[in-house]
Design a protein around this motif. Structure first.
Motif, PDB file in Angstrom:
ATOM      1  N   ASP A  67      -2.895  26.907 -31.952  1.00 56.74           N
ATOM      2  CA  ASP A  67      -3.836  26.320 -30.984  1.00 56.74           C
ATOM      3  C   ASP A  67      -4.547  25.085 -31.543  1.00 56.74           C
ATOM      4  O   ASP A  67      -4.723  24.098 -30.835  1.00 56.74           O
ATOM      5  CB  ASP A  67      -4.841  27.383 -30.524  1.00 56.74           C
ATOM      6  CG  ASP A  67      -4.145  28.440 -29.676  1.00 56.74           C
ATOM      7  OD1 ASP A  67      -3.493  28.052 -28.685  1.00 56.74           O
ATOM      8  OD2 ASP A  67      -4.201  29.630 -30.026  1.00 56.74           O
ATOM      9  N   LYS A  68      -4.936  25.166 -32.815  1.00 59.42           N
ATOM     10  CA  LYS A  68      -5.630  24.033 -33.449  1.00 59.42           C
ATOM     11  C   LYS A  68      -4.733  22.776 -33.458  1.00 59.42           C
ATOM     12  O   LYS A  68      -5.217  21.648 -33.389  1.00 59.42           O
ATOM     13  CB  LYS A  68      -5.996  24.426 -34.883  1.00 59.42           C
ATOM     14  CG  LYS A  68      -7.203  23.710 -35.439  1.00 59.42           C
ATOM     15  CD  LYS A  68      -7.660  24.411 -36.720  1.00 59.42           C
ATOM     16  CE  LYS A  68      -8.244  23.414 -37.685  1.00 59.42           C
ATOM     17  NZ  LYS A  68      -8.217  23.879 -39.070  1.00 59.42           N
ATOM     18  N   ALA A  69      -3.445  23.005 -33.547  1.00 52.51           N
ATOM     19  CA  ALA A  69      -2.494  21.883 -33.594  1.00 52.51           C
ATOM     20  C   ALA A  69      -2.608  20.985 -32.360  1.00 52.51           C
ATOM     21  O   ALA A  69      -2.340  19.777 -32.430  1.00 52.51           O
ATOM     22  CB  ALA A  69      -1.064  22.410 -33.719  1.00 52.51           C
ATOM     23  N   GLU A  70      -3.023  21.561 -31.235  1.00 56.18           N
ATOM     24  CA  GLU A  70      -3.156  20.749 -30.013  1.00 56.18           C
ATOM     25  C   GLU A  70      -4.153  19.610 -30.228  1.00 56.18           C
ATOM     26  O   GLU A  70      -4.029  18.550 -29.623  1.00 56.18           O
ATOM     27  CB  GLU A  70      -3.626  21.635 -28.840  1.00 56.18           C
ATOM     28  CG  GLU A  70      -2.628  22.701 -28.426  1.00 56.18           C
ATOM     29  CD  GLU A  70      -1.324  22.133 -27.871  1.00 56.18           C
ATOM     30  OE1 GLU A  70      -1.375  21.246 -26.998  1.00 56.18           O
ATOM     31  OE2 GLU A  70      -0.246  22.583 -28.321  1.00 56.18           O
ATOM     32  N   LYS A  71      -5.142  19.855 -31.104  1.00 63.44           N
ATOM     33  CA  LYS A  71      -6.156  18.830 -31.373  1.00 63.44           C
ATOM     34  C   LYS A  71      -5.850  18.036 -32.631  1.00 63.44           C
ATOM     35  O   LYS A  71      -6.530  17.063 -32.935  1.00 63.44           O
ATOM     36  CB  LYS A  71      -7.525  19.510 -31.539  1.00 63.44           C
ATOM     37  CG  LYS A  71      -8.138  19.926 -30.222  1.00 63.44           C
ATOM     38  CD  LYS A  71      -9.642  20.036 -30.351  1.00 63.44           C
ATOM     39  CE  LYS A  71     -10.271  20.177 -28.989  1.00 63.44           C
ATOM     40  NZ  LYS A  71     -11.316  21.174 -28.941  1.00 63.44           N
ATOM     41  N   GLU A  72      -4.885  18.499 -33.432  1.00 63.66           N
ATOM     42  CA  GLU A  72      -4.562  17.822 -34.692  1.00 63.66           C
ATOM     43  C   GLU A  72      -3.059  17.542 -34.770  1.00 63.66           C
ATOM     44  O   GLU A  72      -2.393  17.979 -35.711  1.00 63.66           O
ATOM     45  CB  GLU A  72      -4.978  18.700 -35.882  1.00 63.66           C
ATOM     46  CG  GLU A  72      -6.476  18.906 -35.989  1.00 63.66           C
ATOM     47  CD  GLU A  72      -6.868  19.715 -37.240  1.00 63.66           C
ATOM     48  OE1 GLU A  72      -5.996  20.327 -37.893  1.00 63.66           O
ATOM     49  OE2 GLU A  72      -8.067  19.701 -37.549  1.00 63.66           O
ATOM     50  N   PRO A  73      -2.526  16.820 -33.754  1.00 58.22           N
ATOM     51  CA  PRO A  73      -1.064  16.645 -33.742  1.00 58.22           C
ATOM     52  C   PRO A  73      -0.532  15.890 -34.959  1.00 58.22           C
ATOM     53  O   PRO A  73       0.559  16.199 -35.447  1.00 58.22           O
ATOM     54  CB  PRO A  73      -0.820  15.856 -32.446  1.00 58.22           C
ATOM     55  CG  PRO A  73      -2.134  15.294 -32.033  1.00 58.22           C
ATOM     56  CD  PRO A  73      -3.184  16.200 -32.594  1.00 58.22           C
TER      57      PRO A  73
END
Ligand code: NAP
Length: 286
Positions: A67-73
Motif C-alpha cells: 500500500d505504501k508503494a502507491e505513494k512512493e512509486p
C-alpha cells in the motif's frame, strides 16, 4: 568453495535461508542487508562483486509495502526493478547466476485456473508494476531464475499470520476478505526450494527463466485467518467480507493461485499443503 550471496538477509525469506544454510557445508554463504550492502549504491555493489566474486546471488531484498508503494512509486521501482536489473547485469559480467524473487501480484487475478509461468502478467498496483518491471529486467540475461511466490509468511518479520494472532487475541470479531483467493507460502518451504535450485543450477543447464512456488491448496484470506485463529485456540469470531468493504490504497488481484508443475518437475520436489505448513510455523510462534 562456491559462494552464495543472500541479499535482504534480514527479511522473512532471508532469515529462513540463513537458518537452513547451516546444513549446506559445500557453500560459503555471504548474508547482507541494507546495513552492510545497500543495493541502491551501485558503485559499491560493483566493488562487492569484484572483491567477493559470488557464484550465485539470491535476491531476497525488495520493497514489500504494497500500500505504501502507491505513494512512493520511485522508491518501489528503484528497489524492485532497477536493483534487480543491476544485479542481473553484474551477475552476467562476473559469470554468476541470479535467483530473483517475484510475486503472484504480477497477475490481474482474472484467471479461471492456476496461473502458469507463461500467462501474461497485468499488474494492478505500483508494487506489482515495479516487481513485473524487475522480472523483465533480469530476464534479459540468460543466467537468471525468477521465482514467483504468493502470500509469504514466516516466524520472522511481520506478516498476515502474526497480525491475525495479535488481533485475534485482542478482539471479539475480525472481518476478513473472502473474495481474494490464492495460496499462502511458508517462507521456510520456499527457502528450502531456493537452496535446492541453487544447488541444481550447477548441474542443470535447463534451469533458467520463470518458476512458480507456493504451498499446495487454495484458500481465501478469510479461510487463512480462520485457520490461524482456530489453531491458536482463540475464541475470536472471523466474518467474511468482500473487498469493497475493506478499501485499501493498492488494488489486489482476486485470484492468484499459481501452477507449480514446472518447479515440481524440475527439482523433483513435493510441496507441503498450506494448512500443514501453517501448523509447523505456528509451533514456533505461539
Ligand atoms: N511478503 C509477501 O507476502 C510476498 C508475497 C509475494 C512475493 N514476495 C516477494 O518475496 C521476496 C521476499 O519477501 P520478504 O517478505 O522476505 O521481504 P522482507 O521481509 O520485506 O525483506 C526484504 C529485505 O530487504 C531489505 N532491503 C530494503 N532495502 C534494501 C536495500 N537498499 N539494500 C539491501 N536490502 C534492502 C529490507 O530491509 P528493511 O526492512 O530495512 O527495509 C528487508 O530486510 C520479495 O521479493 C517480495 O517481493 C513477498
Amino acid at each position: 568453495m562456491k559462494k552464495i550471496l543472500i541479499t535482504g538477509a534480514k527479511g522473512q525469506l532471508g532469515n529462513e535461508i540463513l537458518l537452513l544454510s547451516k546444513v549446506y557445508k559445500d557453500y560459503e554463504f555471504l548474508f547482507h542487508d541494507i546495513d552492510t550492502l545497500d543495493l541502491t549504491d551501485f558503485k559499491n555493489l560493483e566493488k562487492f562483486f569484484q572483491v567477493h566474486s559470488p557464484d550465485i546471488i539470491i535476491n531476497c531484498a525488495a520493497y514489500t509495502a504494497v500500500d505504501k508503494a502507491e505513494k512512493e512509486p520511485e522508491t518501489a521501482h528503484l528497489l524492485n526493478a532497477e536493483v534487480p536489473g543491476v544485479l542481473a547485469l553484474l551477475s552476467d559480467r562476473f559469470n554468476a547466476y541470479l535467483i530473483h524473487i517475484s510475486t503472484d501480484y504480477v497477475f490481474d487475478g482474472r484467471n479461471y485456473r492456476p496461473y502458469k509461468e507463461n500467462d501474461l502478467p497485468n499488474p494492478l498496483s505500483v508494487y506489482a508494476q515495479s516487481k513485473y518491471a524487475g522480472e523483465q529486467k533480469v530476464l534479459q540475461f540468460g543466467n537468471t531464475v525468477v521465482i514467483r511466490t504468493s502470500w509469504l509468511y514466516s516466524r520472522f518479520g511481520n506478516n498476515f499470520v502474526k497480525t491475525m494472532l495479535k488481533l485475534g487475541k485482542e478482539r471479539d470479531t475480525l472481518s476478513i476478505v473472502f473474495d481474494q483467493t490464492g495460496t499462502p507460502t511458508n517462507a521456510c518451504n520456499l527457502a528450502a526450494t531456493i537452496l535446492k535450485m541453487a544447488e541444481s543450477l550447477d548441474h542443470n543447464d535447463h534451469i533458467r527463466g520463470i518458476y512458480h512456488y507456493s504451498n499446495e491448496g487454495v484458500c481465501s484470506w478469510y479461510d487463512f485467518a480462520r485457520e490461524i485463529i482456530k489453531s491458536a485456540g482463540y475464541s475470536c469470531n472471523v466474518l467474511p467480507i468482500t473487498t469493497d468493504k475493506y478499501p485499501m490504497p493498492a488494488s489486489r488481484p482476486y485470484y492468484t493461485v499459481l501452477d507449480k508443475s514446472r518447479i515440481k518437475n524440475t527439482l523433483n520436489i513435493t510441496i507441503p499443503y498450506w494448512k500443514d505448513s501453517l501448523a509447523e510455523c505456528l509451533k514456533d510462534i505461539i
